[in-house]
Design a protein around this motif. Sequence first.
Motif, PDB file in Angstrom:
ATOM      1  N   UNK A 155       0.869  -1.182   0.000  1.00  0.00           N
ATOM      2  CA  UNK A 155       0.000   0.000   0.000  1.00  0.00           C
ATOM      3  C   UNK A 155       0.904   1.229   0.000  1.00  0.00           C
ATOM      4  N   UNK A 156       0.677   2.155  -0.910  1.00  0.00           N
ATOM      5  CA  UNK A 156       1.509   3.350  -0.964  1.00  0.00           C
ATOM      6  C   UNK A 156       0.649   4.586  -1.175  1.00  0.00           C
ATOM      7  N   UNK A 157       1.131   5.722  -0.653  1.00  0.00           N
ATOM      8  CA  UNK A 157       0.429   6.998  -0.794  1.00  0.00           C
ATOM      9  C   UNK A 157       1.451   8.110  -1.016  1.00  0.00           C
ATOM     10  N   UNK A 182       5.161   4.162   1.943  1.00  0.00           N
ATOM     11  CA  UNK A 182       5.045   2.808   1.403  1.00  0.00           C
ATOM     12  C   UNK A 182       4.920   1.822   2.557  1.00  0.00           C
ATOM     13  N   UNK A 183       3.928   0.943   2.482  1.00  0.00           N
ATOM     14  CA  UNK A 183       3.703  -0.040   3.542  1.00  0.00           C
ATOM     15  C   UNK A 183       3.650  -1.450   2.956  1.00  0.00           C
ATOM     16  N   UNK A 193       6.849  -0.056   7.397  1.00  0.00           N
ATOM     17  CA  UNK A 193       6.553   1.247   6.824  1.00  0.00           C
ATOM     18  C   UNK A 193       7.839   1.962   6.449  1.00  0.00           C
ATOM     19  N   UNK A 194       7.855   2.569   5.279  1.00  0.00           N
ATOM     20  CA  UNK A 194       8.961   3.402   4.840  1.00  0.00           C
ATOM     21  C   UNK A 194       8.419   4.726   4.330  1.00  0.00           C
ATOM     22  N   UNK A 195       9.023   5.835   4.730  1.00  0.00           N
ATOM     23  CA  UNK A 195       8.521   7.150   4.362  1.00  0.00           C
ATOM     24  C   UNK A 195       9.670   8.063   3.946  1.00  0.00           C
ATOM     25  N   UNK A 196       9.351   9.010   3.100  1.00  0.00           N
ATOM     26  CA  UNK A 196      10.236  10.119   2.802  1.00  0.00           C
ATOM     27  C   UNK A 196       9.387  11.383   2.846  1.00  0.00           C
ATOM     28  N   UNK A 197       9.693  12.285   3.771  1.00  0.00           N
ATOM     29  CA  UNK A 197       8.925  13.515   3.908  1.00  0.00           C
ATOM     30  C   UNK A 197       9.798  14.708   3.538  1.00  0.00           C
ATOM     31  N   UNK A 198       9.143  15.763   3.050  1.00  0.00           N
ATOM     32  CA  UNK A 198       9.827  17.005   2.694  1.00  0.00           C
ATOM     33  C   UNK A 198       8.995  18.168   3.227  1.00  0.00           C
ATOM     34  N   UNK A 199       9.669  19.136   3.831  1.00  0.00           N
ATOM     35  CA  UNK A 199       8.987  20.318   4.348  1.00  0.00           C
ATOM     36  C   UNK A 199       9.836  21.545   4.088  1.00  0.00           C
ATOM     37  N   UNK A 200       9.195  22.599   3.594  1.00  0.00           N
ATOM     38  CA  UNK A 200       9.833  23.891   3.422  1.00  0.00           C
ATOM     39  C   UNK A 200       8.833  24.949   3.840  1.00  0.00           C
ATOM     40  N   UNK A 201       9.224  25.857   4.751  1.00  0.00           N
ATOM     41  CA  UNK A 201       8.314  26.924   5.127  1.00  0.00           C
ATOM     42  C   UNK A 201       9.084  28.173   5.558  1.00  0.00           C
ATOM     43  N   UNK A 202       8.553  29.322   5.178  1.00  0.00           N
ATOM     44  CA  UNK A 202       9.216  30.590   5.475  1.00  0.00           C
ATOM     45  C   UNK A 202       9.047  30.984   6.936  1.00  0.00           C
ATOM     46  N   UNK A 203       7.998  30.500   7.598  1.00  0.00           N
ATOM     47  CA  UNK A 203       7.742  30.876   8.991  1.00  0.00           C
ATOM     48  C   UNK A 203       8.895  30.453   9.902  1.00  0.00           C
ATOM     49  N   UNK A 204       9.478  29.304   9.641  1.00  0.00           N
ATOM     50  CA  UNK A 204      10.573  28.807  10.454  1.00  0.00           C
ATOM     51  C   UNK A 204      11.924  28.930   9.742  1.00  0.00           C
ATOM     52  N   UNK A 205      11.961  29.774   8.688  1.00  0.00           N
ATOM     53  CA  UNK A 205      13.198  30.015   7.918  1.00  0.00           C
ATOM     54  C   UNK A 205      13.800  28.709   7.413  1.00  0.00           C
ATOM     55  N   UNK A 206      12.958  27.736   7.107  1.00  0.00           N
ATOM     56  CA  UNK A 206      13.401  26.404   6.687  1.00  0.00           C
ATOM     57  C   UNK A 206      13.358  26.299   5.166  1.00  0.00           C
ATOM     58  N   UNK A 207      14.535  26.218   4.555  1.00  0.00           N
ATOM     59  CA  UNK A 207      14.590  26.036   3.103  1.00  0.00           C
ATOM     60  C   UNK A 207      14.124  24.640   2.715  1.00  0.00           C
ATOM     61  N   UNK A 214      12.137   4.685   8.511  1.00  0.00           N
ATOM     62  CA  UNK A 214      11.683   3.305   8.371  1.00  0.00           C
ATOM     63  C   UNK A 214      11.225   2.805   9.735  1.00  0.00           C
ATOM     64  N   UNK A 215      10.196   1.984   9.745  1.00  0.00           N
ATOM     65  CA  UNK A 215       9.692   1.495  11.024  1.00  0.00           C
ATOM     66  C   UNK A 215       8.700   0.373  10.853  1.00  0.00           C
ATOM     67  N   UNK A 216       7.972   0.104  11.912  1.00  0.00           N
ATOM     68  CA  UNK A 216       6.988  -0.973  11.938  1.00  0.00           C
ATOM     69  C   UNK A 216       5.688  -0.441  12.524  1.00  0.00           C
ATOM     70  N   UNK A 217       4.570  -0.927  12.005  1.00  0.00           N
ATOM     71  CA  UNK A 217       3.274  -0.478  12.490  1.00  0.00           C
ATOM     72  C   UNK A 217       2.353  -1.630  12.833  1.00  0.00           C
ATOM     73  N   UNK A 218       1.342  -1.308  13.619  1.00  0.00           N
ATOM     74  CA  UNK A 218       0.354  -2.317  14.024  1.00  0.00           C
ATOM     75  C   UNK A 218      -1.037  -1.710  13.973  1.00  0.00           C
TER      76      UNK A 218
END
Length: 336
Positions: A155-157, A182-183, A193-207, A214-218
Motif C-alpha cells: 500500500x503506498x500513498x 510505502x507499507x 513502513x517506509x517514508x520520505x517527507x519534505x517540508x519547506x516553510x518561510x515561517x521557520x526560515x526552513x529552506x 523506516x519502522x513498523x506499524x500495528x
Amino acid sequence: MKYLFTLLLLTSLLSNAQKDTIRLKNKNILIGTVESFKTGILVFSTNYSDKDFHIKFDHITSIYIHKKCIITLTKSRRRFGLVRNIKPGIVAITTNEHLVEVFKISEITSFQEVSDERKKRYTGSIDIGYDFTKAQNKGQTTVNSTLGYVGKLWVSNVSLDILDSKQDDVDDIKRTDSKIDIRRLFSKTWYLIGELTFLSNTEQALDARYTPNIGMGKLLASTPKLYLGLSSGIAYNVETYVDETLNKQSTEAFISVNFNMFKFEDISLTTDIKVSPTISEWGRTRVDYNLTLKYDLPYDFYIKTAFTLNYDNEPAIVGNQYDYIFSSGLGWKFNK
C-alpha cells in the motif's frame, strides 16, 4: 436469426459475468460495480443510473464481486480474496491459496476491490483554494493532491500540499509539504513502513527538510466506525535554512498514531500525530499533526477542510516554534 439471438445472449451473459451483482430483500437485482463499502453502506454504480446507489448492507441478500478484494474485518483482521455470498447474512472469502473462510456480514468493516491490472489500482485527488483581499492586494493559493496504490501486500500513498501567499509591504509566505509513504503487510495486523517527507516553510526560515524513515506499524482497532494504527521507527534528518550556518543533520526516533473515523455516509475524518525526539541531539523534539475533514459531493467532487501543525522546540528562529496552516477548498477524486 436463431444464431444471432444465441450470439446476443452469450454476449450479454459474458458482459454481465464481468460485472458485480447484488440481490436485495425486495427481490431487485442490480448489475454494475461495487465502488466501496464502509460503515455498513455499500456504494454501487450502474450504467443506467446518473447517481450511485447507497445501500445498507443488511438489505442485501446475496452479493457477487468478480474482482479480488482487500477485506478489513473486526478485531483488526485482514483478508485478500474473492467475496461470495453463500446465504443471507453470511459471506465466504476465498484466498489465493484456495482457502475458504466464512464470516458474518456484520464482521466486515470495509472492503476495496483490487484489479488484476496494476494500472487500475491507483486512486487520487486534487483540490485547489484561492483567496483574494483588496486590502494590500493580498492573494493566497493552496493546492493539495494525493495519489494512492493498493495491492495485495503493498500500500503506498503520495501527497503534495502547497501554499503561496503574497501581499504588499509584507514578505511572501511559502510552504511546501510532501510525503511518500510505502507499507508492506506481512501479517493480519502488522506492517513495515517506509517514508520520505519534505517540508519547506518561510515561517521557520526552513529552506528544506528531508526526512527518510523506516519502522513498523500495528493495526490496533478496526470497526465499522473507526480505524486506529500505531507505528514507530527511526529517521534521518537533513535540514537547510535561510542562514546556512544553521544547516544540520540528525538522527531521530519517531512514534506515530493514525486515526480514521467514518461516522456519516458522506463525511470522513482522518487525523494523525507524529512525535520525533532527536537521538543525536538530546533535548530537541519535533511534532507533526494533521487533520482532514471531507464531505463527498456528486460526480466524485468533495469539499475539504484541513489543518496542519509543525512544532519544533529548538527552531532556527527564536519564537517561531510553531508553523500551522488551515485550508479549505473544492476537490475532485478519481479511481482508475
